[in-house]
Design a protein around this motif. Structure first.
Motif, PDB file in Angstrom:
ATOM      1  N   UNK A  26       0.810  -1.225   0.000  1.00  0.00           N
ATOM      2  CA  UNK A  26       0.000   0.000   0.000  1.00  0.00           C
ATOM      3  C   UNK A  26       0.835   1.263   0.000  1.00  0.00           C
ATOM      4  N   UNK A  27       1.874   1.297   0.832  1.00  0.00           N
ATOM      5  CA  UNK A  27       2.521   2.597   1.056  1.00  0.00           C
ATOM      6  C   UNK A  27       3.991   2.647   0.670  1.00  0.00           C
ATOM      7  N   UNK A  28       4.570   1.520   0.290  1.00  0.00           N
ATOM      8  CA  UNK A  28       6.003   1.576  -0.033  1.00  0.00           C
ATOM      9  C   UNK A  28       6.242   1.414  -1.523  1.00  0.00           C
ATOM     10  N   UNK A  29       7.261   2.140  -1.989  1.00  0.00           N
ATOM     11  CA  UNK A  29       7.798   1.896  -3.327  1.00  0.00           C
ATOM     12  C   UNK A  29       9.306   2.040  -3.170  1.00  0.00           C
ATOM     13  N   UNK A  30       9.933   0.977  -2.669  1.00  0.00           N
ATOM     14  CA  UNK A  30      11.347   1.091  -2.286  1.00  0.00           C
ATOM     15  C   UNK A  30      12.258   1.279  -3.501  1.00  0.00           C
ATOM     16  N   UNK A 173      -9.762   6.373   1.121  1.00  0.00           N
ATOM     17  CA  UNK A 173      -9.677   4.978   0.681  1.00  0.00           C
ATOM     18  C   UNK A 173      -8.947   4.883  -0.643  1.00  0.00           C
ATOM     19  N   UNK A 174      -8.166   3.825  -0.796  1.00  0.00           N
ATOM     20  CA  UNK A 174      -7.494   3.579  -2.083  1.00  0.00           C
ATOM     21  C   UNK A 174      -7.632   2.096  -2.401  1.00  0.00           C
ATOM     22  N   UNK A 175      -8.444   1.765  -3.418  1.00  0.00           N
ATOM     23  CA  UNK A 175      -8.601   0.347  -3.765  1.00  0.00           C
ATOM     24  C   UNK A 175      -7.327  -0.209  -4.383  1.00  0.00           C
ATOM     25  N   UNK A 176      -6.892  -1.365  -3.932  1.00  0.00           N
ATOM     26  CA  UNK A 176      -5.697  -2.019  -4.467  1.00  0.00           C
ATOM     27  C   UNK A 176      -6.089  -3.438  -4.880  1.00  0.00           C
ATOM     28  N   UNK A 177      -5.104  -4.252  -5.238  1.00  0.00           N
ATOM     29  CA  UNK A 177      -5.387  -5.579  -5.761  1.00  0.00           C
ATOM     30  C   UNK A 177      -5.873  -6.518  -4.637  1.00  0.00           C
ATOM     31  N   UNK A 178      -7.178  -6.699  -4.529  1.00  0.00           N
ATOM     32  CA  UNK A 178      -7.734  -7.644  -3.552  1.00  0.00           C
ATOM     33  C   UNK A 178      -8.076  -7.051  -2.195  1.00  0.00           C
ATOM     34  N   UNK A 197      -3.153   8.610  13.824  1.00  0.00           N
ATOM     35  CA  UNK A 197      -3.334   8.098  12.464  1.00  0.00           C
ATOM     36  C   UNK A 197      -3.465   6.581  12.490  1.00  0.00           C
ATOM     37  N   UNK A 198      -4.328   6.090  11.621  1.00  0.00           N
ATOM     38  CA  UNK A 198      -4.552   4.638  11.556  1.00  0.00           C
ATOM     39  C   UNK A 198      -4.525   4.170  10.112  1.00  0.00           C
ATOM     40  N   UNK A 199      -4.034   2.962   9.933  1.00  0.00           N
ATOM     41  CA  UNK A 199      -4.206   2.280   8.648  1.00  0.00           C
ATOM     42  C   UNK A 199      -5.145   1.102   8.900  1.00  0.00           C
ATOM     43  N   UNK A 200      -6.222   1.060   8.120  1.00  0.00           N
ATOM     44  CA  UNK A 200      -7.139  -0.090   8.138  1.00  0.00           C
ATOM     45  C   UNK A 200      -7.082  -0.745   6.761  1.00  0.00           C
TER      46      UNK A 200
END
Ligand SMILES: C[S@@+](CC[C@H](N)C(=O)[O-])C[C@H]1O[C@@H](n2cnc3c(N)ncnc32)[C@H](O)[C@@H]1O
Length: 276
Positions: A26-30, A173-178, A197-200
């Protein structure tokens, strides 16, 4: 000959999904992050960096990317959460070759410990993790510890998010794969700057992995951070602002500038140098 029926890829649910895996997706693009660090260090110093430290490294994903890049690269990751480090050892470090594994060191350490992993070319504080330091004096203590740990000519890379929405209670919200990634900022206090802050994660079967991650942060501003980094002995301190994609979004290319724009949300990098 009878064909085997194709097995349907099992759908993720709150019960079956792995929160670290979802976080990384969701949040990384190393790759992009390390491209930026590598490019900017080379431009500033006229040589490639070798020794990189990832503060608040979590699963050590960026460290793993760093050692994969070049056989001369070495990485140290610092985090205080042992289970997260262990997840990273299993999922990232064990996937590296034996030779690469010798060049990566994930350490269970507080980032305030300035004796941990010194003489670095680069130190990274990404995904806004340094916002856990809510008092100016505490953040200054961290910045000084980072400066101590850099070699002469070393560079400190921090990411930053801002814009008017950073000062509001929001749920996005950000829809991702699955699954769907949900970012929540709750109870922002304009007097102290403190926010929860929370990530659900939401799944197609209707289940939710509620509060998979929680961050008790202070929302800092770029002028505050630029001043504080300078006070802690860094200089120059430069903001790298993202270019425009022409459709109201960013194009992924970050360049040094003093001219920002009043957006609702933006992400940028701060590059703080230790003099040669
Ligand atoms: C937002 S995650 C960042 C993960 C990763 N760096 C990234 O870019 O996505 C924050 C991490 O900081 C760690 N952490 C919090 N306080 C810390 C401290 N004082 N010293 C070291 N790690 C800390 C937490 O355990 C957590 O894994």
């Amino acid at each position: 000959m009878s064909k085997k029926p194709k097995r349907k890829k099992s759908a993720l649910t709150a019960k079956t999904a792995d929160k670290h895996n979802l976080y990384e997706r969701s949040v990384q693009n190393v790759e992009a992050e390390i491209d930026f660090v590598d490019r900017v260090f080379k431009k500033l110093r006229g040589r490639r960096a070798d020794r990189l430290r990832e503060d608040f490294c979590g699963t050590g994903n960026s460290c793993a990317e760093w050692v994969r890049r070049r056989s001369t690269n070495q990485a140290w990751g610092l985090d205080i959460d042992q289970p997260t480090l262990e997840w990273g050892m299993k999922r990232h470090v064990s996937e590296l070759s034996a030779e690469q594994q010798e060049r990566i060191h994930l350490l269970s350490r507080d980032v305030l410990d300035s004796t941990a992993a010194r003489d670095m070319d680069c130190i990274l504080a990404m995904n806004f993790s340094y916002w856990i330091f809510q008092e100016r004096a505490k953040l200054a203590q961290y910045f000084r510890a980072v400066r101590e740990s850099l070699a002469a000519g070393g560079v400190f890379f921090l990411d930053f998010y801002g814009g008017s929405e950073a000062f509001l209670d929001v749920e996005e919200e950000r829809p991702l794969d699955g699954f769907t990634y949900v970012w929540e900022q709750d109870k922002f206090n304009p007097i102290t700057g403190r926010v929860q802050c929370y990530i659900h994660f939401d799944f197609e079967d209707g289940t939710r992995m509620k509060r998979a991650f929680h961050y008790d942060w202070r929302v800092w501003t770029l002028p505050e951070l630029r001043d504080l980094l300078a006070e802690c002995g860094f200089g120059p301190v430069t903001v790298y602002w993202e270019g425009d994609d022409g459709k109201g979004g960013g194009n992924g290319v970050f360049k040094p500038t003093l001219k920002g724009e009043a957006c609702e949300t933006f992400v940028c990098y701060i590059v703080a140098e230790r003099a040669e």
